[in-house]
Write a protein that holds these residues in place. Structure first.
Motif, mmCIF file in Angstrom:
data_model
loop_
_atom_site.group_PDB
_atom_site.id
_atom_site.type_symbol
_atom_site.label_atom_id
_atom_site.label_comp_id
_atom_site.label_asym_id
_atom_site.label_seq_id
_atom_site.Cartn_x
_atom_site.Cartn_y
_atom_site.Cartn_z
ATOM 1 N N LEU A 87 107.806 28.580 52.548
ATOM 2 C CA LEU A 87 107.322 29.802 51.906
ATOM 3 C C LEU A 87 105.881 30.116 52.293
ATOM 4 C CD1 LEU A 87 108.821 29.194 48.370
ATOM 5 C CD2 LEU A 87 109.298 31.208 49.774
ATOM 6 N N GLY A 88 105.176 29.127 52.848
ATOM 7 C CA GLY A 88 103.780 29.301 53.195
ATOM 8 C C GLY A 88 102.852 29.257 52.009
ATOM 9 N N TRP A 89 103.269 28.564 50.932
ATOM 10 C CA TRP A 89 102.528 28.619 49.678
ATOM 11 C C TRP A 89 101.530 27.481 49.485
ATOM 12 C CZ3 TRP A 89 106.615 30.439 45.516
ATOM 13 C CH2 TRP A 89 107.002 31.756 45.827
ATOM 14 N N ASP A 90 101.668 26.374 50.178
ATOM 15 C CA ASP A 90 100.733 25.257 50.029
ATOM 16 C C ASP A 90 100.588 24.845 48.568
ATOM 17 O OD1 ASP A 90 99.008 23.298 50.979
ATOM 18 O OD2 ASP A 90 97.224 24.559 50.793
ATOM 19 N N THR A 91 101.705 24.879 47.830
ATOM 20 C CA THR A 91 101.688 24.518 46.413
ATOM 21 C C THR A 91 101.950 23.026 46.205
ATOM 22 O OG1 THR A 91 102.446 26.733 45.846
ATOM 23 C CG2 THR A 91 102.723 25.067 44.164
ATOM 24 N N ILE A 92 102.589 22.381 47.169
ATOM 25 C CA ILE A 92 102.880 20.954 47.089
ATOM 26 C C ILE A 92 102.160 20.260 48.245
ATOM 27 C CG2 ILE A 92 104.698 19.200 47.155
ATOM 28 C CD1 ILE A 92 106.618 21.293 46.060
ATOM 29 N N PRO A 93 101.424 19.167 47.977
ATOM 30 C CA PRO A 93 100.729 18.468 49.068
ATOM 31 C C PRO A 93 101.711 17.963 50.113
ATOM 32 C CG PRO A 93 100.046 17.645 46.909
ATOM 33 C CD PRO A 93 101.237 18.514 46.674
ATOM 34 N N ALA A 94 101.236 17.806 51.338
ATOM 35 C CA ALA A 94 102.070 17.293 52.430
ATOM 36 C C ALA A 94 102.805 16.036 51.981
ATOM 37 C CB ALA A 94 101.207 16.993 53.648
ATOM 38 N N THR A 95 104.123 16.003 52.233
ATOM 39 C CA THR A 95 104.995 14.927 51.745
ATOM 40 C C THR A 95 105.985 14.563 52.838
ATOM 41 O OG1 THR A 95 104.876 15.976 49.552
ATOM 42 C CG2 THR A 95 106.465 14.192 49.835
ATOM 43 N N VAL A 96 106.154 13.274 53.097
ATOM 44 C CA VAL A 96 107.097 12.806 54.113
ATOM 45 C C VAL A 96 107.944 11.675 53.545
ATOM 46 C CG1 VAL A 96 105.497 13.433 55.983
ATOM 47 C CG2 VAL A 96 105.528 11.077 55.107
ATOM 48 N N HIS A 97 109.063 11.409 54.229
ATOM 49 C CA HIS A 97 109.923 10.267 53.897
ATOM 50 C C HIS A 97 109.808 9.269 55.040
ATOM 51 C CE1 HIS A 97 113.406 7.957 52.573
ATOM 52 N NE2 HIS A 97 113.488 8.716 51.500
ATOM 53 N N ARG A 98 109.450 8.046 54.720
ATOM 54 C CA ARG A 98 109.235 7.049 55.768
ATOM 55 C C ARG A 98 109.368 5.636 55.202
ATOM 56 N NH1 ARG A 98 103.162 5.747 57.327
ATOM 57 N NH2 ARG A 98 104.208 3.732 57.509
ATOM 58 N N ASP A 99 109.356 4.662 56.106
ATOM 59 C CA ASP A 99 109.353 3.264 55.687
ATOM 60 C C ASP A 99 107.928 2.891 55.281
ATOM 61 O OD1 ASP A 99 110.398 0.831 55.096
ATOM 62 O OD2 ASP A 99 110.595 0.153 57.171
ATOM 63 N N GLY A 100 107.827 1.887 54.414
ATOM 64 C CA GLY A 100 106.523 1.453 53.949
ATOM 65 C C GLY A 100 106.546 -0.013 53.592
ATOM 66 N N PRO A 101 105.471 -0.528 53.028
ATOM 67 C CA PRO A 101 105.402 -1.960 52.702
ATOM 68 C C PRO A 101 106.509 -2.433 51.767
ATOM 69 C CG PRO A 101 103.227 -0.951 52.545
ATOM 70 C CD PRO A 101 104.206 0.164 52.721
ATOM 71 N N LEU A 102 107.031 -1.536 50.896
ATOM 72 C CA LEU A 102 108.107 -1.896 49.977
ATOM 73 C C LEU A 102 109.402 -1.165 50.314
ATOM 74 C CD1 LEU A 102 106.111 -1.950 46.609
ATOM 75 C CD2 LEU A 102 106.721 -3.867 48.083
ATOM 76 N N GLY A 103 109.556 -0.800 51.567
ATOM 77 C CA GLY A 103 110.776 -0.147 52.004
ATOM 78 C C GLY A 103 110.628 1.361 52.073
ATOM 79 N N PRO A 104 111.729 2.066 52.372
ATOM 80 C CA PRO A 104 111.678 3.522 52.503
ATOM 81 C C PRO A 104 111.240 4.181 51.212
ATOM 82 C CG PRO A 104 113.747 2.646 53.365
ATOM 83 C CD PRO A 104 113.075 1.523 52.643
ATOM 84 N N GLY A 105 110.575 5.313 51.358
ATOM 85 C CA GLY A 105 110.140 6.048 50.184
ATOM 86 C C GLY A 105 109.417 7.321 50.546
ATOM 87 N N MET A 106 108.870 7.957 49.540
ATOM 88 C CA MET A 106 108.105 9.190 49.693
ATOM 89 C C MET A 106 106.621 8.861 49.804
ATOM 90 S SD MET A 106 105.837 11.177 47.900
ATOM 91 C CE MET A 106 105.976 11.248 46.138
#
Length: 290
Positions: A90-109
């Motif tokens: 939408l081009g609204w920049d209402t939610i901060p940048a968010t990705v799904h990836r692996d991390g120290p405790l497994g996959p997550g947001m």
């Protein structure tokens, strides 16, 4: 929560301006602490790409999600990412940048940390204190420029009014929540960043195909949606109606086809009616509201 660690200095990679999403996706996550008040495991991290490029962020591993009776297990992180993708489309920049990836405790947001006057190393002086964008106040002290949503009693039995600012940045968030079918827009999920933008966080229980809208932002109920927002929602609906669209393909990694179809219908309804809905008769506000 403000971890007691040095605040990183963010800088672009030499010769290239890396987006927040790229940094969050590619950087190594270093856990700094946990936010104990969160209902799901929520960790504050530094995403460190190199000596010159790092970003403070929030990491919510799937394994730390508390099961819910009405949302499939293990899907909350994906719903947070899908919500960001819709806001971004939408081009609204209402939610901060968010990705799904692996991390120290497994996959997550993983989501960019929003620096606010409450969590910065340099908070505003007490003399500058003011009412929050969403707040509680005595019935006879509703500030000018605020909309009353609900009358209630505080834990001490004193009457209070739930209010929110009549602010276009907040109104845009309220419209987005209708599109997302946000089941949990609490006052504490509204952050006014030091950059002047207003951000929404905690979108793990959004995008269900059944109507579950629960929000503290009912102040515009039944009113017209601003025309520029309607136009952008109509464009979103057109993109979602195309089965082979890149946006649908992105969303399909995180939510079901039925949920994408329900999202499309909500966008069409808002675009055609150009009107905010009225609260449903049953539990229209998440509880507690903060």
């Amino acid at each position: 929560m403000t971890p007691d660690v040095p605040r990183p200095e963010s800088a672009p990679e030499p010769g290239r301006d890396r987006s927040d999403s790229e940094i969050l996706s590619d950087a190594e996550l270093t856990i700094l602490g946990r936010i104990p008040s969160a209902s799901n495991a929520t960790l504050v991290c530094d995403a460190v790409l190199d000596a010159d490029t790092s970003l403070r962020c929030v990491y919510k591993p799937v394994r730390g999600e508390v099961p819910l009776w009405d949302f499939p297990d293990g899907t909350l992180a994906g719903r947070e990412v899908a919500s960001f993708l819709i806001s971004d489309a939408l081009g609204w920049d209402t939610i901060p940048a968010t990705v799904h990836r692996d991390g120290p405790l497994g996959p997550g947001m993983v989501q960019r940390w929003v620096e606010t006057p409450d969590n910065t190393d340099h908070p505003a002086p007490e003399s500058d204190a003011r009412i929050d964008l969403v707040d509680l106040c005595p019935p006879d002290a509703v500030p000018v420029g605020f909309r009353a949503v609900l009358r209630a009693f505080d834990p001490y039995g004193e009457p209070v009014v739930l209010v929110h600012a009549d602010d276009p940045r907040l109104q845009r968030m309220a419209v987005l929540d209708v599109i997302l079918n946000n089941a949990d827009r609490k006052g504490g999920h509204v952050l006014e960043g030091l950059d002047g933008n207003v951000y929404g966080i905690d979108h793990g229980i959004c995008l269900h195909e059944e109507d579950k809208l629960r929000t503290v932002l009912w102040g515009w109920a039944g009113e017209a949606v601003p025309g520029h927002l309607v136009a952008e929602i109509a464009e979103l609906a057109e993109r979602l109606e195309t089965d082979a669209s890149a946006l649908r393909e992105q969303l399909a990694r995180h939510i079901t086809s039925d949920e994408i179809d329900a999202l499309t219908i909500r966008a069409i309804v808002v675009a055609e009616s150009a009107t905010m809905p009225h609260p449903p008769g049953h539990r229209p506000i998440p509880w507690p509201p903060f």
